[in-house]
Design a protein around this motif. Structure first.
Motif, short mmCIF file in Angstrom:
data_model
loop_
_atom_site.label_atom_id
_atom_site.label_comp_id
_atom_site.label_asym_id
_atom_site.label_seq_id
_atom_site.Cartn_x
_atom_site.Cartn_y
_atom_site.Cartn_z
N GLU A 299 21.61 25.19 -21.56
CA GLU A 299 20.27 25.17 -21.84
C GLU A 299 19.73 25.21 -23.03
OE1 GLU A 299 18.74 28.80 -19.86
OE2 GLU A 299 20.55 28.95 -18.68
N GLU A 300 20.30 25.50 -24.19
CA GLU A 300 20.03 25.52 -25.54
C GLU A 300 20.16 24.06 -25.89
OE1 GLU A 300 22.18 28.76 -27.38
OE2 GLU A 300 21.05 30.05 -26.40
N ALA A 301 21.41 23.52 -25.56
CA ALA A 301 21.65 22.19 -25.62
C ALA A 301 20.63 21.18 -25.22
CB ALA A 301 23.07 21.55 -25.35
N GLU A 302 20.10 21.35 -24.24
CA GLU A 302 19.08 20.70 -23.51
C GLU A 302 17.72 20.91 -24.33
OE1 GLU A 302 19.09 20.24 -18.86
OE2 GLU A 302 19.27 22.38 -19.58
N MET A 303 17.44 21.83 -24.69
CA MET A 303 16.37 22.23 -25.54
C MET A 303 16.12 21.28 -26.84
SD MET A 303 13.30 23.67 -25.54
CE MET A 303 12.01 24.54 -26.36
N LEU A 304 17.48 21.33 -27.46
CA LEU A 304 17.58 20.60 -28.79
C LEU A 304 17.44 19.16 -28.58
CD1 LEU A 304 20.70 22.64 -30.28
CD2 LEU A 304 18.25 22.74 -30.85
N VAL A 305 18.08 18.65 -27.38
CA VAL A 305 17.99 17.13 -27.02
C VAL A 305 16.29 16.87 -26.81
CG1 VAL A 305 18.46 15.28 -25.35
CG2 VAL A 305 20.24 16.95 -26.22
N ASP A 306 15.74 17.65 -26.02
CA ASP A 306 14.16 17.33 -26.01
C ASP A 306 13.49 17.45 -26.98
OD1 ASP A 306 14.76 17.25 -23.00
OD2 ASP A 306 14.03 19.26 -22.58
N ASN A 307 14.05 18.15 -28.07
CA ASN A 307 13.14 18.12 -29.24
C ASN A 307 13.79 17.27 -30.40
OD1 ASN A 307 10.92 20.29 -29.33
ND2 ASN A 307 12.49 21.07 -28.08
N GLN B 145 13.31 28.29 -28.54
CA GLN B 145 12.29 27.83 -29.40
C GLN B 145 12.66 28.23 -31.13
OE1 GLN B 145 9.00 30.11 -27.95
NE2 GLN B 145 9.12 28.88 -26.05
N LEU B 146 13.41 29.42 -31.15
CA LEU B 146 14.03 29.96 -32.44
C LEU B 146 14.73 28.79 -33.04
CD1 LEU B 146 14.25 31.91 -34.88
CD2 LEU B 146 15.86 33.10 -33.37
N LEU B 147 15.69 28.32 -32.09
CA LEU B 147 16.52 27.35 -32.67
C LEU B 147 15.82 26.20 -33.21
CD1 LEU B 147 19.45 27.50 -29.89
CD2 LEU B 147 19.45 28.27 -32.24
N VAL B 148 14.98 25.66 -32.64
CA VAL B 148 14.20 24.37 -32.87
C VAL B 148 13.41 24.84 -34.22
CG1 VAL B 148 12.19 22.70 -32.20
CG2 VAL B 148 14.10 23.53 -30.63
N ARG B 149 12.74 25.95 -34.18
CA ARG B 149 11.87 26.34 -35.34
C ARG B 149 12.62 26.12 -36.60
NH1 ARG B 149 9.85 30.40 -33.08
NH2 ARG B 149 10.75 32.02 -34.24
N ILE C 193 16.78 17.41 -32.04
CA ILE C 193 17.34 18.18 -32.80
C ILE C 193 18.78 17.74 -32.77
CG2 ILE C 193 18.02 20.26 -33.77
CD1 ILE C 193 15.04 19.71 -33.98
N PRO C 194 19.39 17.14 -33.97
CA PRO C 194 20.89 17.16 -34.02
C PRO C 194 21.86 18.23 -33.86
CG PRO C 194 20.10 16.84 -36.11
CD PRO C 194 18.80 17.05 -35.36
N PHE C 195 22.89 18.15 -32.90
CA PHE C 195 23.61 19.29 -32.73
C PHE C 195 25.02 19.05 -32.49
CE2 PHE C 195 22.51 18.20 -28.50
CZ PHE C 195 23.59 18.48 -27.64
N ARG C 196 25.79 19.97 -32.48
CA ARG C 196 27.27 19.71 -32.10
C ARG C 196 27.68 21.10 -31.32
NH1 ARG C 196 30.23 19.14 -37.89
NH2 ARG C 196 28.08 18.31 -38.60
N VAL C 197 28.88 21.16 -30.78
CA VAL C 197 29.24 22.27 -29.95
C VAL C 197 30.62 22.45 -30.17
CG1 VAL C 197 29.60 23.01 -27.53
CG2 VAL C 197 27.89 21.81 -28.08
N VAL C 198 31.28 23.77 -30.47
CA VAL C 198 32.65 24.26 -30.66
C VAL C 198 32.83 25.02 -29.70
CG1 VAL C 198 34.12 25.27 -32.55
CG2 VAL C 198 32.00 23.68 -33.17
N PRO C 199 34.06 24.62 -29.04
CA PRO C 199 34.45 25.67 -27.86
C PRO C 199 34.87 26.93 -28.45
CG PRO C 199 35.35 23.34 -27.59
CD PRO C 199 34.60 23.27 -28.78
N GLY C 200 34.97 28.15 -27.78
CA GLY C 200 35.80 29.05 -28.05
C GLY C 200 36.60 29.69 -27.04
N ILE C 201 37.51 30.64 -27.56
CA ILE C 201 38.21 31.17 -26.09
C ILE C 201 37.41 31.98 -25.49
CG2 ILE C 201 40.10 32.75 -25.88
CD1 ILE C 201 41.52 31.67 -28.50
#
Length: 267
Positions: free
Chosen positions: A114-122, A86-90, A124-132
């Protein structure tokens, strides 16, 4: 100047107001942060970060960026996962450029999905950067590979963290496959269960195990033991989270590869 040149070289689209970047911060050493992660980190209006994001990585962010700690430890959560979602969306709906920093890789035991799903549902545009991820970084810094033609033809990343009801329901017979490396994340408190179940499914008691505490950081400790001694070693060495448990014959290469690195350094 450097960051601007980096953006141009990567062809990275600027982080837009109201956009969220879910970024893997790596296992601790800031030198393992990807160039794309560094580029986006520099654009953040808000940082939402976990407990395992190292202070050295946080220091690379703009000083003016707002910081929101959402770290989780056993039985101690700054925010629940729902509250973090919810914080990410807000933050995003107010037009902030949000960087969600996660230790290791966001899609490997990071709840990034889970966070990406929440952003899609609301919407919210997003991108994902993989990490080691911790398994990669910690094993390399501890001096052994995760796979090797002579020792392990596969590797499995396993959560060692029990559910709220205390259960750890894993496919133990499958995990007991020979010539295979097992990496247990968050497994310290369930070390006795891990030992017992693997032994019960035919894993040799003297199979090497590496315990890597605070891997890739200046505080890294590596302890080599065997499966039958796993809980005793954790107690005797007073190991604390975050500690990665690596089970497999590849661990036996640590001493040899350490010797090779030392010889090269001396030369």
């Amino acid at each position: 100047m450097f960051i601007q040149a980096l953006k141009e070289q990567l062809g990275e689209a600027p982080l837009s107001p109201g956009e969220v970047a879910i970024v893997g911060a790596g296992p601790g050493d800031p030198g393992l942060l990807t160039l794309r992660a560094l580029c986006l980190l520099n654009q953040a209006d808000c940082l939402v970060y976990d407990r395992l994001v190292s202070p050295d990585v946080m220091a690379l962010a703009p000083q003016a960026a707002q910081r929101f700690y959402v770290g989780k430890a056993s039985r101690c959560h700054a925010l629940t996962q729902d509250e973090t979602n919810q914080l990410l969306v807000r933050l995003a709906v107010t037009g902030k450029r949000v960087v969600r920093l996660k230790g290791g890789d966001p899609f490997i035991f990071g709840r990034g999905g889970e966070e990406a799903e929440m952003l899609v549902d609301n919407g919210i545009p997003f991108r994902v950067v993989p990490g080691i991820t911790s398994a990669q970084g910690c094993s390399a810094y501890a001096g052994f590979p995760l796979t090797h033609r002579d020792y392990a033809q596969g590797v499995t990343f396993v959560t060692g963290h029990a559910r709220a009801d205390g259960s750890l329901n894993l496919d133990w017979p499958a995990l007991a496959s020979r010539r295979h490396t097992l990496v247990f994340y968050m497994g310290l408190t369930n070390a006795e269960l891990i030992r017992r179940e693997l032994l019960a499914n035919g894993v040799p008691s003297r199979l090497p195990v590496a315990l890597i505490e605070r891997g890739t950081t200046p505080q890294q400790r590596r302890v080599i033991t065997t499966l039958d001694r796993l809980p005793d070693t954790i107690r005797d060495e007073s190991l604390t989270p975050p500690t990665l448990i690596v089970v497999g014959e590849v661990v036996s290469l640590a001493a040899r590869l350490d010797a090779g690195c030392l010889a090269e350094a001396v030369a």
